[in-house]
Design a protein around this motif. Structure first.
Motif: not given
Length: 353
Positions: A75-80
């Protein structure tokens, strides 16, 4: 109907304010659907408010704690950031996911269509859409209301009641976060917003508020205030306020500019400095409710900035270096950072996340 290969990457999008068991069920479906998952965390760089109390890093950490070590590795987190512009937001999500996807070309997006705010799920052309039924009664808004609406003596009982709605990691986080200085401040702001909306609840139709704002540039600086009244006490904003009954939008903007900053320039000077205007009308731009603002952009040229002094409901009024504004994104009220970005191009050349 298009046909798709088995997904190599699943995308789950949300604000997770906070992460609850419904979110956890969707995340598990994403993990079941593909060997790698990108969790897109929206509203990533907003100031802390009753709607967005927790930083994206805090939210990512809570989600991570709900996963096994094996699933954490997948799992990778991508802040937008919020753009208040769907096309820009969609492009930012797509670009961020594609950057993380590397050579994985088969992508699916997982979610459920709870209302009109979920329509974006169908707008990722080329990605397989896996639409799932809502299998959980839990709702982040109601959880925040129970959390921020608690009186001190009610907090322990209300947190215990939330155990049915949130994973243990979220509950532990909420208990700890309630000891931070932000918690009582946001509780106070939550109560103010609740009273504000209750005052309009008897209106024959949902109210739409009209406001005005003044973006004033001088050389390499822009004029900002710090708000002295809720919502958004202590946050940066451009000078502005509500339109008056017998004023044009432009007249109201000039009045608010003078009232909040004591900027004492002749009307002819301001008129000559007017370089543009725009309407900001995203339905979610203000926590007060549906609020449409008319913003006016003034460029005073390259001379020294005129003297200003906070007045009315502003805590302070200052000329701030424009180069510093991108580092202050999480210190702005509502969409005022994006208002500045519209006129000053703050995020050009910056990463979309």
């Amino acid at each position: 109907m298009p046909t798709y290969d088995k997904p190599e990457l699943a995308v789950l999008i949300g604000r997770f304010q906070p992460f609850h068991k419904g979110h956890a069920a969707l995340l598990q479906q994403a993990l079941d659907a593909a060997p790698h998952v990108v969790v897109v965390i929206g509203s990533a760089f907003q100031a802390s408010t009753p709607k967005n109390p927790f930083t994206w890093q805090e939210r990512a950490d809570v989600i991570r704690q709900t996963l096994s070590a094996a699933d954490q590795a997948r799992t990778t987190f991508l802040p937008i950031r919020d753009y208040y512009d769907e096309e820009k937001w969609l492009q930012a999500v797509r670009s961020g996911v594609e950057r993380l996807a590397a050579q994985r070309t088969s992508v699916c997006v997982i979610g459920h269509f709870k209302d009109a705010t979920s329509e974006y799920l169908a707008h990722f052309d080329g990605w397989q859409l896996i639409s799932v039924d809502r299998n959980s009664p839990f709702d982040a808004t109601h959880i925040r209301d129970a959390y921020l609406g608690s009186q001190p003596e009610e907090l322990a009982a209300n947190l215990a009641a939330l155990a049915e709605s949130v994973p243990p990691a979220t509950l532990d986080f909420l208990r700890t976060w309630a000891k931070s200085p932000l918690y009582p401040a946001l509780c106070q702001e939550w109560r103010m917003l609740r009273k504000y909306k209750e005052a309009w609840s008897a209106a024959p139709y949902p109210p739409v508020f009209v406001t005005v704002d003044a973006v004033v540039r001088c050389a390499d600086k822009v004029l900002l205030i710090k708000r002295g009244q809720p919502p958004g006490v202590g946050l940066h904003a451009v000078p502005g306020g509500f339109i008056e009954q017998r004023e044009t939008a432009y007249q109201s903007a000039i009045r608010e500019l003078r009232e909040e900053t004591r900027l004492d320039l002749p009307l002819a000077t301001l008129k000559a400095a007017l370089k543009g205007s725009a309407v900001f009308d995203h339905p979610d731009r203000s926590q007060r409710g549906r609020t449409i603002t008319h913003a006016f952009y003034f460029d005073l040229g390259d001379g020294p900035p005129p003297n200003v002094q906070a007045d009315d409901d502003a805590q302070s009024a200052d000329w701030i270096d424009i180069d510093l504004i991108p580092t202050m994104e999480d210190q702005f009220h509502d969409d005022h950072f994006h208002m500045l970005d519209h006129f000053l191009g703050l995020t050009k050349g910056l990463p979309s996340v």
